[in-house]
Design a protein around this motif. Sequence first.
Motif, PDB file in Angstrom:
ATOM      1  N   LYS A   1      25.376  -5.313  -0.302  1.00 48.45           N
ATOM      2  CA  LYS A   1      26.120  -4.723   0.817  1.00 48.45           C
ATOM      3  C   LYS A   1      25.158  -4.466   1.972  1.00 48.45           C
ATOM      4  O   LYS A   1      23.980  -4.189   1.751  1.00 48.45           O
TER       5      LYS A   1
ATOM      6  N   ASP B   1      33.172  -3.031   4.581  1.00 47.42           N
ATOM      7  CA  ASP B   1      33.423  -2.060   3.513  1.00 47.42           C
ATOM      8  C   ASP B   1      34.574  -2.583   2.662  1.00 47.42           C
ATOM      9  O   ASP B   1      35.738  -2.542   3.073  1.00 47.42           O
TER      10      ASP B   1
ATOM     11  N   THR C   1      35.937  -1.439  -0.002  1.00 46.15           N
ATOM     12  CA  THR C   1      36.911  -0.434  -0.462  1.00 46.15           C
ATOM     13  C   THR C   1      38.020  -0.242   0.586  1.00 46.15           C
ATOM     14  O   THR C   1      39.177  -0.038   0.237  1.00 46.15           O
ATOM     15  N   LYS C   2      37.660  -0.343   1.870  1.00 50.36           N
ATOM     16  CA  LYS C   2      38.672  -0.245   2.923  1.00 50.36           C
ATOM     17  C   LYS C   2      39.578  -1.473   2.923  1.00 50.36           C
ATOM     18  O   LYS C   2      40.788  -1.374   3.152  1.00 50.36           O
TER      19      LYS C   2
ATOM     20  N   GLU D   1      22.372  -2.096  -1.793  1.00 53.65           N
ATOM     21  CA  GLU D   1      22.728  -1.853  -0.393  1.00 53.65           C
ATOM     22  C   GLU D   1      21.489  -1.907   0.501  1.00 53.65           C
ATOM     23  O   GLU D   1      20.546  -1.148   0.313  1.00 53.65           O
TER      24      GLU D   1
END
Length: 317
Positions: free
Chosen positions: A34, A150, A152-153, A174
């Motif tokens: 990420k 992101d 998760t969004k 990350e």
Amino acid sequence: MDNFDPIIGQSPAIEALIRSARIVAATDVTVLIKGETGTGKEVLATAIQKDSPRANKPFIALNCAALPEGLVESEIFGHKKGAFTGAVSDKQGLFQAADGGTLFLDEINSLPLGIQAKLLRFLESGECLPVGGTKPYMVNVRVIAASNADLTKLIENGQFRQDLYFRLNVVPLELPALHQRTEDIEILAKHFFTHFSAAHSLEPPTFSRQTIKTLRSYKWPGNVRELRNLCERLSILLAGKVIEPENLPHEFNRSAITVSSDFTLPELGLQLDALEADMILQALNRTKGNRSKSARLLGISRDTLLYRIQKHGLATH
């Protein structure tokens, strides 16, 4: 040469990341990298592959956002003759080309939902189905994925499969944004200056101390890639010179003015360590002990926050 040498930096966040990446590289586990655009996700993926047992096998990288949606499935899984207009022969997919090695899927957040389902099937069973095919084939491929969004969004918005996210997110790594690791700016700049001065046969420039301060106060929306581009420009235009703040593009000096006007050093001075400890405690209290949210409030990475909590001996929630 150490396979992780291309990841330049000595900040606690980068050192912690490299430690984790070394452990991951030695296994065959799926990895999700990420980080914002320009932080060096492909550099990290390449280092993991070179440090892995699959180092001498194929390493294929695909930017999922770079292909038209209609071609992504055929590119990854291959197609059979006659599967669609223009499919005049069978075509091998990237999974077959990478058999025994590693497939790096960059910007996996851009992968269409239908293809996400086929990728999930591969991760669970090792099976791939070519476009227009009825018989799946088996391959042995390690997947390293990367996302600048992101996920998760995207899951909340129905744009990314939650089951695929959990399957990819076995070991998340990350990469911190450059403004979260400003202590690395000077060492990165020296590395880039050395590289570009050799490439262009010019004497490398240097930064004055005031210029370093200005660079550290900048937000770096383009991250390491932006710093690299700046260093290449300065290596050519100001070869061998000492670079002062006024030699930088306008946006850097605007940023420095904004940051410096937020806080004025008291006449009698201050205790910097005590102030830092107090700010960390305030952030932790405001976020009810959530270290990730506290790090964002303070503009540093979570690893740097943990390092500073330990440095100050702060009791945490």
